[in-house]
Write an enzyme that holds these catalytic residues in place. Structure first.
Site, short mmCIF file in Angstrom:
data_model
loop_
_atom_site.label_atom_id
_atom_site.label_comp_id
_atom_site.label_asym_id
_atom_site.label_seq_id
_atom_site.Cartn_x
_atom_site.Cartn_y
_atom_site.Cartn_z
N GLU A 1 44.95 106.89 37.72
CA GLU A 1 45.84 106.23 38.68
C GLU A 1 45.66 104.72 38.75
OE1 GLU A 1 45.56 108.29 42.44
OE2 GLU A 1 46.35 110.13 41.58
N GLU B 1 46.21 116.34 38.00
CA GLU B 1 45.88 116.60 39.40
C GLU B 1 47.11 117.14 40.10
OE1 GLU B 1 44.25 113.39 41.78
OE2 GLU B 1 42.88 112.81 40.17
C1 FCB Z 1 44.37 111.11 44.02
C2 FCB Z 1 43.00 110.79 43.48
C3 FCB Z 1 41.98 111.86 43.71
C4 FCB Z 1 42.14 112.52 45.07
C5 FCB Z 1 43.57 112.92 45.31
C6 FCB Z 1 43.83 113.61 46.63
O1 FCB Z 1 45.03 109.94 44.30
O2 FCB Z 1 43.06 110.56 42.09
O3 FCB Z 1 40.71 111.31 43.52
O4 FCB Z 1 41.63 111.73 46.06
O5 FCB Z 1 44.41 111.81 45.21
#
Ligand code: FCB
Length: 454
Positions: free
Chosen positions: A166, A359
């Site tokens: 990110e 994620e």
């Molecule tokens: C993302 C992050 C991860 C976690 C999630 C909920 O932005 O990469 O580390 O905190 O959100």
């Protein structure tokens, strides 16, 4: 719910990040990271929480890998703590840090779980921050040294690598909104940071290839599905700019080796465009990724801004007006269609060669416990709906190869401390006991069945 079966070799994973789970921040020679410094600054983190102990994964990794094995994960995405390997960011590596990651990797492989390593999930060594951190180009070179070492040391066993997690969050939350480390509010600095992260990504991919490593390398941006609040031309423009700010500013360089012209013009006009040196974007163009990692959580609804803001790009966020809309504990709207749309979009606009969802997951209250198991039906519903969106995208030709659920266990959720629980397993913060959730049991069945059996 209809039956959805995924390909045989689809990676069913879970993801974590070093600062959020490891703890042991002053043990065995680990250096300070920007997140240690930030978390210890009064007022920055909810309840004054820190990652000092976190899930104590540094000491409990064997038990954690055993849990992963019990649910049948085929992949585990974790990050290396740069300051555990290079306490000052550069110089001599810390042998104890190397031992830890070697043991973790070996434990995973023995359990039949494929490791996927993120090099930068935000815990930059504080010593480098003091030299200017990601605002300075020197950090690109330090990052390359560190990456090089990681490839040479772990690359014999690790075949999946992610450069940055990110980059937009590092740049904007860290340097523009100031709610993440190092807590600055400076638009020009934020864009400089984003640029240096992107250049370092391109150079790292090049280095990975030069070393002749046989594996895959990519990057994991957080992609937002942007919806204009209304059909009005003003809101459409605002949504386009927000998409440029959040998504295209990162995707265009990675896939096309150029910044989106509309955004570059805007930033130049505002006097905040980053300095670009000859060759910077060519690095990116000449070194295509093997895969795109996508972190997806929710959509953003955007309209023309009514007033001034820190960046003044003319957009502002509004809440969903859908009476059916449901939200997670983060107050993020549950919007699985956005995952489908993002997957199709990166395939159509950028021809992403291969995609992993690096994620996706949700925070809920997790208050009900029966016979020692946390009953989190809402998390199961969330995951089921998102798996279904991913499955539809696969059927429509998106080259999706795996899915890493965020996250293995409840952990330190950055500025929100331990107040938000995203885990497939619960963690008792006093005893460090790992507690099964119904979602972990459900995921175990999904993995066994290669999907959801109706
Ligand atoms: C993302 C992050 C991860 C976690 C999630 C909920 O932005 O990469 O580390 O905190 O959100």
């Amino acid at each position: 719910m209809t039956k959805m079966i995924f390909p045989e070799n689809f990676v069913w994973g879970a993801a974590t990040a070093s600062y959020q789970i490891e703890g042991a921040v002053s043990e065995d020679g680990r250096g300070e990271s920007v997140w240690d410094r930030f978390a210890h600054t009064p007022g920055k983190i909810k309840n004054g929480d820190t990652g000092d102990v976190a899930c104590d994964h540094y000491h409990r990794y064997k038990q954690d890998v055993a849990l992963m094995k019990e649910i049948g994960l085929s992949g585990y995405r974790f990050s290396l703590a740069w300051p555990r390997l290079f306490p000052k960011g550069t110089g001599r590596p810390n042998p104890k840090g190397v031992d830890f990651y070697n043991s973790l990797i070996d434990e995973l492989l023995a359990a039949g779980i494929e490791p996927a390593i993120t090099l930068n999930h935000w815990d930059l060594p504080q010593a480098l921050q003091e030299l200017g951190g990601w605002m300075k180009r020197d950090t690109i070179e330090f990052f390359l040294e560190y990456a090089d070492f990681a490839f040479e040391t772990f690359g014999d066993r690790v075949k999946k690598w992610i450069t940055h997690n990110e980059p937009a969050v590092i740049a904007f939350n860290g340097y523009l909104f100031g709610d993440h480390a190092p807590g600055l509010k400076d638009p020009a600095a934020a864009l400089r940071v984003a640029h240096n992260l992107l250049v370092s990504h391109g150079k790292t991919v090049a280095r990975y290839r030069e070393l002749g490593q046989e594996g895959e390398i990519g990057i994991a941006p957080n992609l937002v599905h942007v919806c204009p609040a209304t059909d009005s031309p003003e809101d459409q423009v605002a949504a386009r700019v927000y998409d440029g700010f959040q998504n295209r500013w990162f995707l265009d360089p990675v896939f096309r080796g150029a910044y989106p012209q509309d955004m570059l013009d805007l930033y130049t006009e505002m006097g905040i465009a980053p300095p670009i040196e000859a060759g910077d974007l060519e690095w990116l163009a000449q070194n295509p990724v093997d895969f795109l990692g996508i972190n997806y959580y929710t959509r953003s609804i955007v309209k023309k801004a009514a007033g001034e803001s820190l960046l003044n790009l003319g957009f502002e966020h509004v809440g969903s007006e859908d009476p059916q809309a449901a939200f997670t504990e983060m107050n993020w709207e549950i919007f699985p269609q956005g995952l489908y749309d993002v997957l199709v979009r990166v395939t159509r606009d950028y021809q992403a060669p291969c995609i992993y969802i690096t994620e996706n997951g949700a925070a809920f209250k997790d208050e009900i416990c029966q016979d020692g198991v946390i009953i989190d039906e809402d998390r199961i519903d969330y995951l089921k709906a998102h798996f279904s969106a991913a499955h539809r995208a696969l059927q429509d030709g998106v080259r999706l190869a795996g899915y890493y659920v965020w996250t293995l266990m409840d952990n330190f959720e950055w500025a929100l401390g331990y107040t938000k629980r995203f885990g497939l397993f619960g963690v008792d913060n006093d005893t460090q006991e790992r507690i099964w959730k119904k979602s972990a049991q459900w995921y175990r069945q999904v993995i066994k069945d290669h999907g959801v059996q109706g």
